[in-house]
Design an enzyme around this catalytic site. Structure first.
Site, short mmCIF file in Angstrom:
data_model
loop_
_atom_site.label_atom_id
_atom_site.label_comp_id
_atom_site.label_asym_id
_atom_site.label_seq_id
_atom_site.Cartn_x
_atom_site.Cartn_y
_atom_site.Cartn_z
N TYR A 45 3.12 5.78 -8.25
CA TYR A 45 1.99 6.51 -7.70
C TYR A 45 2.12 6.66 -6.19
O TYR A 45 2.77 5.86 -5.51
CB TYR A 45 0.66 5.82 -8.04
CG TYR A 45 0.38 4.54 -7.30
CD1 TYR A 45 -0.29 4.55 -6.07
CD2 TYR A 45 0.76 3.30 -7.82
CE1 TYR A 45 -0.58 3.37 -5.39
CE2 TYR A 45 0.47 2.12 -7.15
CZ TYR A 45 -0.20 2.16 -5.93
OH TYR A 45 -0.48 1.00 -5.25
N CYS A 46 1.50 7.72 -5.67
CA CYS A 46 1.40 7.96 -4.24
C CYS A 46 0.08 8.68 -3.99
O CYS A 46 -0.75 8.79 -4.90
CB CYS A 46 2.60 8.75 -3.72
SG CYS A 46 2.83 10.36 -4.50
N THR A 47 -0.15 9.21 -2.81
CA THR A 47 -1.45 9.79 -2.47
C THR A 47 -1.76 11.05 -3.27
O THR A 47 -2.82 11.17 -3.87
CB THR A 47 -1.53 10.10 -0.97
OG1 THR A 47 -1.24 8.91 -0.23
CG2 THR A 47 -2.91 10.60 -0.60
N VAL A 69 -3.31 9.37 -6.22
CA VAL A 69 -4.50 8.53 -6.17
C VAL A 69 -5.76 9.36 -5.93
O VAL A 69 -6.83 9.08 -6.50
CB VAL A 69 -4.37 7.45 -5.07
CG1 VAL A 69 -5.60 6.57 -5.03
CG2 VAL A 69 -3.12 6.61 -5.30
#
Length: 448
Positions: free
Chosen positions: A292-294, A321
Site C-alpha cells: 500500500y501507498c498513499t 490509503v
C-alpha cells in the site's frame, strides 16, 4: 501522558470541516467519486458536474449536504438544475489521478493540456510521458473539475480513478508544473524500462472492502488493538512509502520503511547492505504480499519490479490509503495520512467523518518512531511534520512544541546559527520563498 496516543489525531483547523463522498455519473456506471467540504457549523451546498459519455453537455446541479454538516451519512438528492454561476464553483479542492496507458505523442499531449488550462486557476504537478499521466493539483472546483471532464473525453483516461478532497484554505500547491517527464514516479534508474503498460506485471488491485477483510482475518477485530492479533498473518504487509510518512500514520502491523525517499526503495532486491532491514529478504516467492501507498501509483510501479524478481502473489490497495479511508474509514489504520501538498497531514475523519464514533487508543512502543519527536523522542501532540527553520537544511520532521521553542524551529542546535534562518512557523502553515524572509530581515536591520 506517555506510552499511549489518541488516534486519530486532529490537526489544526481540521475539526471544523468534513468531506462527503459523491459518485459522479450513472448509478450503475459511476465515472468517479467526488468529495466536497462542508462546515460543521452551517449547512452548505455544493455544485458538481454530471458527465456522461452519451451527453457531452455540462450540467450543473445543486446538492443538499445538510446531513454532512452534522457528521452523518448523507443522502444526496438532486433539487434543481442551475445554469448560473454559484459560490460552490469557487470551493477549493485537491484532485489526484494517474493512469498507465500508451501515449505515442506525449509532447503533443503536454501542449494540449497546457492550452486547455490557459486562463484556469490550477496549480500542482501534472506529468505526462509515453507511459501515461500522473496528476496532483488544486484549484476552485469549477476549474479543477472542468479539467477532469476534459481529460476523460479521451477514451484512454475514461476509467481512471479520480480522487477529490477538500482544500479549505485555498491552493495546496505553489504553482503549476505541467510538463513531459521521463519518469512519472521518481525511482533510482528510472521507470521507463518497466512493463507498466502490462496489467499482468502489476500487482492485483484489491478494493478497499477486500483489503479490510484480509486485515481483519488476521486480527479478528475491527479495531487497531494489537492485543487481539493472532501470532502470524498469512501475508506480508508492505508499506511502500517513505519512513517519515509511516511516522504519522500506517496500517496496524505494517513495518516502517527503512528509507526516507521512495527513490531508493530496494525491497526484495537482496542487496547485502540493506538485507537486514528488508522485510522481503529470504521470503518464499509464493508468499502473499499486500502493498500500500498513499494513492496507489508507487505500488503499481514497484510491484512490476517485484514481479520481475519472481514474487508471484502481489496485491495492492486500489486507490491507496486515501481511497480506503474514504470507503472503509480508519479500520486497522493508526494515526493520520501524510499528503504531498501544503496540507501535509489529514486525519481519517477528513475522508469519512461518520465512521468515527469515539477515539481509539493505540500503544506507542518505546523503540519506534511513530508519533515521536525527532529531537527528544517524546510523544508529539500533533501528527504533522514541519520543516527546519534553517533554509539550507529544510529537514521535514516531527517535533514537540517544547523543542520547537527551545531550538527556534530548527532540527538541531547547529542549525540555530545558520545564516539563512527563517522565523518559527506558527500553526499549520508552510514556509514561503526565502526572499520573503530576507526582505523582512533587511527591513528590520535598517530600522534598528
Amino acid at each position: 501522558m506517555r506510552g499511549c496516543f489518541p488516534a486519530p489525531a486532529v490537526i489544526s483547523g481540521a475539526a471544523s470541516s468534513a468531506i462527503t463522498q459523491i459518485v459522479w455519473g450513472r448509478r450503475k456506471d459511476p465515472l468517479f467519486q467526488f468529495s466536497v467540504w462542508s462546515s460543521t457549523t452551517a449547512t452548505s451546498s455544493c455544485l458538481v458536474y454530471n458527465n456522461s459519455k452519451h451527453d457531452k453537455r455540462r450540467r450543473r446541479r445543486w446538492l443538499s449536504l445538510s446531513e454532512a454538516s452534522r457528521g452523518r451519512g448523507v443522502s444526496v438528492g438532486l433539487e434543481q438544475q442551475c445554469e448560473c454561476e454559484s459560490e460552490s464553483d469557487n470551493e477549493w479542492v485537491v484532485v489526484n489521478f494517474y493512469q498507465f496507458v500508451l501515449i505515442k505523442d506525449a509532447e503533443a499531449q503536454v501542449a494540449k493540456h497546457l492550452n486547455f488550462l490557459k486562463g484556469r486557476d490550477i496549480r500542482g504537478r501534472i506529468y505526462v510521458n509515453e507511459q501515461g499521466i500522473n496528476a496532483q493539483y488544486s484549484g476552485p472546483s469549477r476549474d479543477a473539475l472542468a479539467y477532469v471532464e476534459w481529460v476523460r473525453e479521451d477514451e484512454r483516461f475514461a476509467n481512471c480513478l479520480v480522487q477529490i478532497s477538500a482544500a479549505p484554505t485555498g491552493h495546496a500547491f505553489p504553482k503549476l508544473k505541467l510538463r513531459y517527464k521521463p519518469s512519472l514516479v521518481q525511482l533510482e534508474g528510472g521507470i521507463s524500462h518497466l512493463p507498466l503498460l502490462d496489467p499482468s506485471m502489476r500487482a492485483t488491485p484489491l478494493a478497499p472492502s477486500q483489503w479490510r477483510k484480509r486485515l481483519e482475518a488476521v486480527t479478528g477485530s475491527t479495531t487497531a488493538d494489537a492485543s487481539t492479533q493472532n501470532p502470524k498473518p498469512n501475508y506480508i504487509l508492505l508499506d511502500v512509502r517513505n519512513g517519515y510518512e509511516w511516522d504519522i500514520g500506517h496500517f496496524s502491523g505494517a513495518r516502517r520503511p527503512d528509507v526516507d525517499c521512495f527513490r531508493s526503495t530496494s525491497f526484495g532486491l537482496c542487496q547485502p547492505e540493506v538485507i537486514a532491514a528488508d522485510p522481503l529478504a529470504n521470503v518464499d516467492k509464493e508468499t502473499d504480499i499486500l502493498m500500500y501507498c498513499t494513492g496507489g501509483i508507487r505500488c503499481d510501479v514497484y510491484s512490476t519490479i517485484l514481479r520481475q524478481q519472481g514474487f508471484q502473489n502481489l496485491y495492492t490497495l486500489k486507490g491507496g490509503v486515501s481511497h480506503y479511508l474514504k470507503n472503509e474509514g480508519p479500520v486497522q489504520w493508526v494515526g493520520n495520512l501524510f499528503v504531498f501538498d501544503s496540507r501535509l497531514s489529514l486525519p481519517p475523519a477528513t475522508y469519512k467523518p461518520e465512521a468515527i464514533t469515539e477515539p481509539n487508543r493505540v500503544e506507542v512502543s518505546e523503540n519506534n518512531t511513530f508519533a515521536r519527536c525527532y529531537i527528544c523522542g517524546l510523544e508529539v501532540c500533533e501528527l504533522r511534520h514541519r520543516n527546519c527553520a534553517n533554509l539550507d537544511c529544510n529537514l521535514l520532521y516531527l517535533c514537540c512544541m517544547n523543542c520547537v521553542e527551545d531550538l527556534r524551529g530548527c532540527c538541531c542546535s547547529k542549525c540555530t546559527t545558520a545564516p539563512r534562518l527563517r522565523p518559527v512557523l506558527q500553526g499549520p502553515h508552510r514556509y514561503e520563498k526565502w526572499h520573503t524572509y530576507r526582505d523582512l530581515i533587511s527591513q528590520s536591520k535598517s530600522t534598528a
